[in-house]
Design a protein around this motif. Structure first.
Motif: not given
Length: 517
Positions: A158-185
């Motif tokens: 989303m080119p114009s919005i400063n936001h990171i979201g993760v699909s609700r269907r990914i239930l593992s908190e550990e996996e959600r955190t990993r994905l957020r960190n990857v995107v943030q970098k």
């Protein structure tokens, strides 16, 4: 039996895609080359009309009807966060869409009403970049938004919005955190990224590559839009074959079967960009029969256009779609059960739950939906059926909202609508009943004929008349209603001849003076 598979029928004039789960068609998509949908397309348009009282405007994007842009879907210069009106996966939640000449008020999100006025955000004649979020349906033009999104295999940029979201269907908190960190970098400054369900347990480098590709694509589109004159198309989303594969392929999908050799080769190359394993899932169908016949899909689609759907137990559903809402009625039918009446009712309702959700997905029914289950006396039984419905709806990728079941067995729910339903895409109003769903019975027409004949007797001196009508009506006049016709002939001393015309509409008839040589 293969548990889950995607079956694609591709021709020069039409593409059809069916998702089969557990041997049944759960989702069905159709795209015809002459009227391909435009959802996901990015346009450079021009604001042609601003409606302050409705907090919205109409934008000319070069189509037959102007596109509708709601104020809450317009990004202001100082807004960087995901606004109200978007869900946590970055998808816009749409509001009422009027026609160009409609004057009814709509309700804006409270935040938008307090902070902005539509006239502060856009002016008539202003050029603007928008993306189609909803195809034109009926008399309404396409719904557009300025919050642009570019979907990839693993993420949405989303080119114009400063936001990171993760699909609700990914239930593992550990996996959600990993994905957020990857995107943030790797996420560009000020841009947003939504992590799709397909990213779960995918290596970092594949997600990074997907983001990198989308960032480069956006830069290309941005430069193109700057050089282009409005109205014009800046970017067109993938066609149905690639779009469905991108959006529907998942870890539990066993295979993709397609019947066109060139499209098969293109699809393998497309999926190999993400993983050789994905490309290997594609198979070319080379059977002697049509692919949809071989997989029993044609029969399922025909079933999806009917109003009556039988359940395996002998019960059935009645599905009635109207412009305002869809009503689904559950009936026990031939199912009598083996224990008590209450047990039979609960079993029928539980079986109906699975079929209802499948039909909602297959028919792509959206908007307001009323489910009328068979009445259950015990609150425990109602809770059991309601929980089964909630669980079954988790299989549906469309956003749904469900209210608890009432004592009368009614459930009110909504399902997000982004395109026309199967019924709207594949049917037109009946030319006989003009969409009413009913025509007058032969008996009703027969009595109308008799009344019109009486009028002719009173205003004409002709000695006889010829009645021309559909065979069902003429049979009625010559058999069941002959006694009434004979009474009139005797009373007025007139001759009457009845003639059948098979080409006549059931409700059409003519009464003409008889010619005597």
């Amino acid at each position: 039996m293969v548990a889950k598979q995607l079956v694609i029928n591709s021709t020069s004039y039409e593409t059809r895609v069916a998702l089969i789960e557990g041997g049944q068609v759960s989702e069905y998509y159709i795209e015809r080359s002459r009227d391909r949908g435009i959802v996901g397309g990015i346009y450079k348009g021009k604001v042609i009309r601003v409606l302050p009282g409705m907090q919205s405007c109409f934008v000319d994007i070069g189509l037959e009807r102007a596109a509708f842009l709601y104020g809450g879907d317009i990004k202001s210069e100082d807004s960087q966060e995901l606004p109200e009106g978007f869900d946590e996966e970055g998808k816009p939640i749409h509001h009422h869409q009027p026609d160009e000449d409609e004057s009814a008020e709509i309700s804006a999100p409270k935040n938008f009403q307090k902070q902005y006025k539509i006239t502060d955000l856009v002016k008539e004649g202003q050029e603007i970049i928008v993306q189609v979020a909803k195809d034109a349906i009926g008399t309404k033009g396409a719904r557009v938004t300025t919050y642009l999104s570019l979907p990839g295999r693993y993420v949405v940029l989303m080119p114009s919005i400063n936001h990171i979201g993760v699909s609700r269907r990914i239930l593992s908190e550990e996996e959600r955190t990993r994905l957020r960190n990857v995107v943030q970098k790797i996420k560009p400054e000020g841009a947003g990224v939504i992590v799709r369900t397909a990213s779960e347990n995918v290596p970092d480098e594949k997600i990074i590559a997907d983001i990198d590709f989308l960032v480069k694509l956006w830069e290309t589109l941005r430069l193109k839009s700057m050089k282009s004159k409005s109205p014009c198309l800046v970017h067109e989303d993938l066609d149905l074959v690639f779009r469905a594969t991108r959006d529907l392929i998942s870890r539990d999908l066993d295979r993709i079967v397609i019947d066109d050799k060139k499209r098969y080769e293109d699809l393998v190359r497309f999926l190999n960009r993400f993983s050789v394993k994905l490309g290997a899932q594609v198979q070319l169908f080379q059977g002697d029969t049509q692919i949809f016949d071989a997989f029993g899909i044609e029969q399922e689609v025909s079933r999806g256009l009917g109003s009556k759907v039988w359940l395996k137990s002998g019960g059935y559903l009645i599905i009635e779609q109207t412009e305002a809402l869809t009503a689904i009625d559950v009936n026990t039918g031939r199912f009598v059960g083996s224990k008590s009446l209450g047990d039979t009712i609960v079993k029928t309702n539980l079986e109906a739950v699975k079929e209802i959700v499948q039909q909602l997905r297959l028919r792509n029914i959206g908007g307001i939906i009323i489910l009328d289950f068979i009445d259950m006396d015990r609150s425990d039984d109602r809770d059991k059926v309601f929980q089964a419905l909630v669980e079954e709806l988790k299989k549906d990728k469309a956003k749904t909202t469900v209210l608890r079941i009432s004592e009368m067995g009614l459930v009110q729910m909504t399902r997000k609508r982004t395109e026309e339903s199967l019924m709207q895409k594949m049917t037109v109003d009946c030319p006989y009943c003009e969409g009413n769903g009913h025509v007058k019975s032969p008996a009703t027409i027969s009595y109308e004929v008799i009344r019109e004949l009486l009028r002719e007797f009173s205003r004409s001196s002709n000695e006889g008349f010829v009645i021309k009508a559909h065979p069902h009506v003429s049979d009625r006049l010559l058999e069941e209603d002959k006694i009434f016709l004979d009474e009139l002939k005797l009373k007025y001393s007139k001759k009457v001849v009845v003639k059948s015309f098979v080409e006549y509409h059931l409700e059409h008839f003519e009464i003409a003076p008889m010619r005597f040589e």
